[in-house]
Design a protein around this motif. Sequence first.
Motif, short mmCIF file in Angstrom:
data_model
loop_
_atom_site.label_atom_id
_atom_site.label_comp_id
_atom_site.label_asym_id
_atom_site.label_seq_id
_atom_site.Cartn_x
_atom_site.Cartn_y
_atom_site.Cartn_z
N UNK A 1 0.82 -1.22 0.00
CA UNK A 1 0.00 0.00 0.00
C UNK A 1 0.85 1.26 0.00
N UNK A 2 2.17 1.11 0.12
CA UNK A 2 3.08 2.24 0.12
C UNK A 2 3.86 2.37 -1.18
N UNK A 3 3.57 1.50 -2.15
CA UNK A 3 4.30 1.49 -3.42
C UNK A 3 3.35 1.89 -4.55
N UNK A 4 3.67 2.97 -5.26
CA UNK A 4 2.80 3.39 -6.36
C UNK A 4 2.50 2.25 -7.33
N UNK A 5 1.32 2.28 -7.89
CA UNK A 5 0.77 1.29 -8.83
C UNK A 5 0.47 -0.03 -8.13
N UNK A 6 1.40 -0.57 -7.40
CA UNK A 6 1.16 -1.83 -6.71
C UNK A 6 0.11 -1.65 -5.62
N UNK A 7 0.10 -0.49 -4.98
CA UNK A 7 -0.78 -0.25 -3.85
C UNK A 7 -2.26 -0.41 -4.17
N UNK A 8 -2.64 -0.12 -5.42
CA UNK A 8 -4.05 -0.30 -5.78
C UNK A 8 -4.29 -1.70 -6.33
N UNK A 9 -3.34 -2.23 -7.05
CA UNK A 9 -3.54 -3.53 -7.70
C UNK A 9 -3.38 -4.73 -6.77
N UNK A 10 -2.67 -4.57 -5.65
CA UNK A 10 -2.41 -5.71 -4.76
C UNK A 10 -3.69 -6.29 -4.18
N UNK A 11 -4.76 -5.52 -4.17
CA UNK A 11 -6.02 -5.98 -3.61
C UNK A 11 -6.59 -7.17 -4.38
N UNK A 12 -6.38 -7.18 -5.68
CA UNK A 12 -6.93 -8.28 -6.48
C UNK A 12 -6.24 -9.61 -6.16
N UNK A 13 -4.89 -9.68 -6.15
CA UNK A 13 -4.27 -10.95 -5.76
C UNK A 13 -4.60 -11.35 -4.32
N UNK A 14 -4.79 -10.37 -3.44
CA UNK A 14 -5.17 -10.70 -2.07
C UNK A 14 -6.53 -11.39 -2.05
N UNK A 15 -7.45 -10.93 -2.88
CA UNK A 15 -8.76 -11.58 -2.99
C UNK A 15 -8.67 -12.94 -3.64
N UNK A 16 -7.90 -13.03 -4.73
CA UNK A 16 -7.73 -14.31 -5.42
C UNK A 16 -7.14 -15.35 -4.47
N UNK A 17 -6.18 -14.95 -3.65
CA UNK A 17 -5.54 -15.90 -2.74
C UNK A 17 -6.37 -16.15 -1.48
N UNK A 18 -7.54 -15.51 -1.40
CA UNK A 18 -8.48 -15.71 -0.29
C UNK A 18 -7.86 -15.33 1.06
N UNK A 19 -7.10 -14.23 1.04
CA UNK A 19 -6.51 -13.74 2.28
C UNK A 19 -7.62 -13.44 3.27
N UNK A 20 -7.37 -13.69 4.54
CA UNK A 20 -8.34 -13.40 5.60
C UNK A 20 -8.78 -11.95 5.50
N UNK A 21 -10.09 -11.73 5.43
CA UNK A 21 -10.63 -10.39 5.20
C UNK A 21 -10.27 -9.41 6.31
#
Length: 169
Positions: free
Chosen positions: A115-135
């Motif tokens: 969340x502190x790295x430009x571009x990655x900070x917005x896109x990381x949410x999708x892989x977190x959802x795909x990997x079923x990270x604890x909400x």
Amino acid sequence: MTVEVIMEYFARYGGIAIFVIVLLEYLNLPGFPAGIIMPLAGIWAAKGNIGFVAAILITVAAGLTGSLILYWVGYTGGEFVLKRYLDKFPKQRPVIEQKLEWVRRKGSVGIFVSKLIPMIRTLISIPAGVSRMNLIRYTVSSALGILVWNLTFVGAGYLLGDAVFQYLE
């Protein structure tokens, strides 16, 4: 979208405009760069149009809402979209699988840092959802990272005020 237009939206719609524009930025939509929007919210607060704490709370709420939407997209449809994408672009498979494994391995710390790295900070949410990270873990680590990021940029706008605004014009 120009600085003047954004400030006009802020003046006309107040905190709602800040929320919507920041939400769109966190959804990674084009035309809404954080490096401009966040300092403008800080400038607006410095001019007394909104409280600084209110500006931070609004931007964090908007950022977290956008992040949760992208998490949900990854959680509900990410596997399907990912499979289709990898079928079409098989050379991307190692890189994408590496990023998904990184999210699984790093967990909450990885989300916070992302969340502190430009571009990655917005896109990381999708892989977190795909990997079923604890909400809950995802939400807390995202909120903390978003808070640090937004505090930095809104705070810069607040502290530098008119100097930043004149530079952007």
